[in-house]
Design an enzyme around this catalytic site. Structure first.
Site, PDB file in Angstrom:
ATOM      1  N   SER A  10       0.701  -1.067   0.029  1.00  8.73           N
ATOM      2  CA  SER A  10      -0.208  -0.062   0.221  1.00  8.73           C
ATOM      3  C   SER A  10       0.844   1.323   0.038  1.00  8.73           C
ATOM      4  CB  SER A  10      -1.090   0.178   1.099  1.00  8.73           C
ATOM      5  OG  SER A  10      -0.171  -0.116   2.450  1.00  8.73           O
ATOM      6  N   GLY A  42      -5.249  -1.045   6.340  1.00  7.16           N
ATOM      7  CA  GLY A  42      -5.874  -1.608   7.515  1.00  7.16           C
ATOM      8  C   GLY A  42      -7.199  -1.242   7.906  1.00  7.16           C
ATOM      9  N   CYS A  73       2.736  -6.727   2.011  1.00  6.00           N
ATOM     10  CA  CYS A  73       1.669  -6.179   2.977  1.00  6.00           C
ATOM     11  C   CYS A  73       0.682  -7.282   3.855  1.00  6.00           C
ATOM     12  CB  CYS A  73       0.780  -5.251   2.063  1.00  6.00           C
ATOM     13  SG  CYS A  73      -0.743  -4.633   2.928  1.00  6.00           S
ATOM     14  N   ASN A  74       0.846  -7.094   5.109  1.00  6.13           N
ATOM     15  CA  ASN A  74       0.259  -8.184   5.788  1.00  6.13           C
ATOM     16  C   ASN A  74      -1.355  -8.082   5.512  1.00  6.13           C
ATOM     17  OD1 ASN A  74       2.043  -9.586   7.812  1.00  6.13           O
ATOM     18  ND2 ASN A  74       2.833  -7.584   7.460  1.00  6.13           N
ATOM     19  N   SER A  75      -1.734  -6.757   5.629  1.00  4.25           N
ATOM     20  CA  SER A  75      -3.421  -6.605   5.436  1.00  4.25           C
ATOM     21  C   SER A  75      -3.782  -7.249   4.224  1.00  4.25           C
ATOM     22  CB  SER A  75      -3.772  -5.167   5.501  1.00  4.25           C
ATOM     23  OG  SER A  75      -3.405  -4.644   6.711  1.00  4.25           O
ATOM     24  N   CYS A 183       3.225  -5.598  10.112  1.00  2.00           N
ATOM     25  CA  CYS A 183       3.021  -4.474   9.241  1.00  2.00           C
ATOM     26  C   CYS A 183       4.348  -4.583   8.780  1.00  2.00           C
ATOM     27  CB  CYS A 183       2.433  -3.494   9.688  1.00  2.00           C
ATOM     28  SG  CYS A 183       2.198  -2.253   8.324  1.00  2.00           S
ATOM     29  N   THR A 184       4.655  -4.391   7.172  1.00  2.00           N
ATOM     30  CA  THR A 184       5.726  -4.254   6.572  1.00  2.00           C
ATOM     31  C   THR A 184       6.156  -2.658   6.872  1.00  2.00           C
ATOM     32  OG1 THR A 184       4.610  -3.730   4.446  1.00  2.00           O
ATOM     33  CG2 THR A 184       5.569  -6.100   5.000  1.00  2.00           C
ATOM     34  N   HIS A 185       5.390  -1.841   7.177  1.00  2.00           N
ATOM     35  CA  HIS A 185       5.835  -0.523   7.433  1.00  2.00           C
ATOM     36  C   HIS A 185       6.712  -0.415   8.936  1.00  2.00           C
ATOM     37  CE1 HIS A 185       2.944   0.992   4.690  1.00  2.00           C
ATOM     38  NE2 HIS A 185       3.536   2.228   4.543  1.00  2.00           N
TER      39      HIS A 185
END
Length: 268
Positions: A10, A42, A73-75, A183-185
Site C-alpha cells: 500500500s 488496514g 503487505c500483511n493486511s 506490518c511491513t511498515h
C-alpha cells in the site's frame, strides 16, 4: 539468470521486504508497485481491498512479464492471495506475521503482535496464533497511526518519540518478551520502537523469511519470461508522493519512479 520480480504494498513499507530480497537475490530486476492513493490498507473494507489490489497487480504483472509476485503487505496478504493466484499463472507470495518464530523464541511464552487493525481482526491471523502459538499468551495491538509515521519518516520528516511512546503505551505496559512487527511498515521504525520498549523485548518481522521463500520458488520455477532482463529496480505508484519520498527511492537505487496512469498502465 535474472528474473522479473513484482513487489506490491500500500505504501513504502514493502521496501523492508524488498531490501531483504535484494540482499539475498541481487541479480534480479525488481518492480515496486505501491498504492499510495488508498493508504492505509488496514482500514479498508475487505472486498474493496481485494478488488482494488487485483485491478492494480494483475495488469502490471502481465505488462512487466513478472516471474513472481510478492504481496509485501500483511493486511492485503490475509485477503487477496486466492484471487490473485486464480488469475496469475506465476507464484504469488504473501507476508504473514512471524507468529511461529516468535512463539519458538519466547522464553516467557508471552508474546505480542503489533499490526494494522485489519490484520489484527482477520480470521487468518487468529488461525496462525491457534496453530503456532497455542502454548503462548498472545496480546494483539492494532495501529494505523504507526503506518503513517513510517511513511512520514521515509518522506524525510522527523519521528516524534513522544507520539511513538503514547502509541506504544499499551505494549509497554505488558510483560511480553517478543513483539511481532505484523506490518511491513513497522520495521522501518524498528530502532525507534526498540528505544521505547527497551532491550527486554525482541522485535521480529518476516523480511528474511520471505526472501528465502522467493529464492526457493525462483529456483523451482523454470518458466522465466526473459533470461536477458537487466538487474535493478523501478518504482510505480498511485496517488501522490512527496519529493522527500522520491529522494528516498532514488537513494535506494530505483532507476525509474513513475505514477501509474489512470487506465492502470505503466509507462515503461
Amino acid at each position: 539468470m535474472s528474473r522479473s520480480i513484482l513487489v506490491f504494498d500500500s505504501g513504502v513499507g514493502g521496501l523492508s521486504i524488498l531490501t531483504e530480497m535484494q540482499k539475498l537475490l541481487p541479480q534480479h530486476h525488481y518492480h515496486y508497485l505501491f498504492d499510495h492513493a488508498r493508504l492505509p490498507y488496514g482500514e479498508l473494507d475487505e472486498q474493496v481491498l481485494i478488488d482494488g489490489c487485483v485491478a492494480l497487480i494483475v495488469p502490471v504483472a502481465q505488462q512487466i512479464q513478472a516471474d513472481i509476485v510478492v504481496i509485501a503487505c500483511n493486511s492485503a496478504s490475509t485477503l487477496v492471495l486466492p484471487a490473485l493466484r486464480a488469475m496469475l499463472a506465476i507464484p504469488v507470495v504473501g507476508v504473514v506475521p512471524a507468529i511461529k518464530p516468535a512463539a519458538q523464541l519466547s522464553r516467557s511464552k508471552h508474546i505480542g503482535l503489533l499490526a494494522t487493525p485489519g490484520t489484527i481482526k482477520r480470521h487468518y491471523t487468529h488461525q496462525l496464533i491457534a496453530e503456532y502459538a497455542s502454548d503462548c499468551h498472545v496480546e494483539l495491538f492494532g495501529s494505523s497511526e504507526l503506518v503513517m509515521i513510517a511513511e512520514q519518516k521515509c518522506a524525510g520528516l522527523p519521528v516524534s518519540q513522544q507520539q511513538l511512546a503514547q502509541l506504544l503505551g499499551p505494549v509497554s505496559q505488558t510483560t511480553i518478551d517478543v513483539l511481532v512487527l505484523g506490518c511491513t511498515h513497522f520495521p522501518m521504525l524498528k530502532e525507534e520502537i526498540a528505544s521505547v520498549l527497551g532491550h527486554g523485548v525482541t522485535l521480529l518481522d518476516s523480511g528474511e523469511a520471505i526472501a528465502r521463500r522467493v529464492q526457493q520458488l525462483l529456483a523451482d520455477n523454470t518458466h522465466s519470461c526473459d533470461i536477458n532482463i537487466e538487474r535493478g529496480a523501478d518504482a510505480y505508484y498511485t496517488g501522490t508522493i512527496t519529493e522527500g519520498l522520491k529522494q528516498l527511492l532514488v537513494s535506494k537505487g530505483f532507476n525509474a519512479i513513475k505514477k501509474l496512469t489512470a487506465n492502470g498502465q505503466l509507462d515503461i
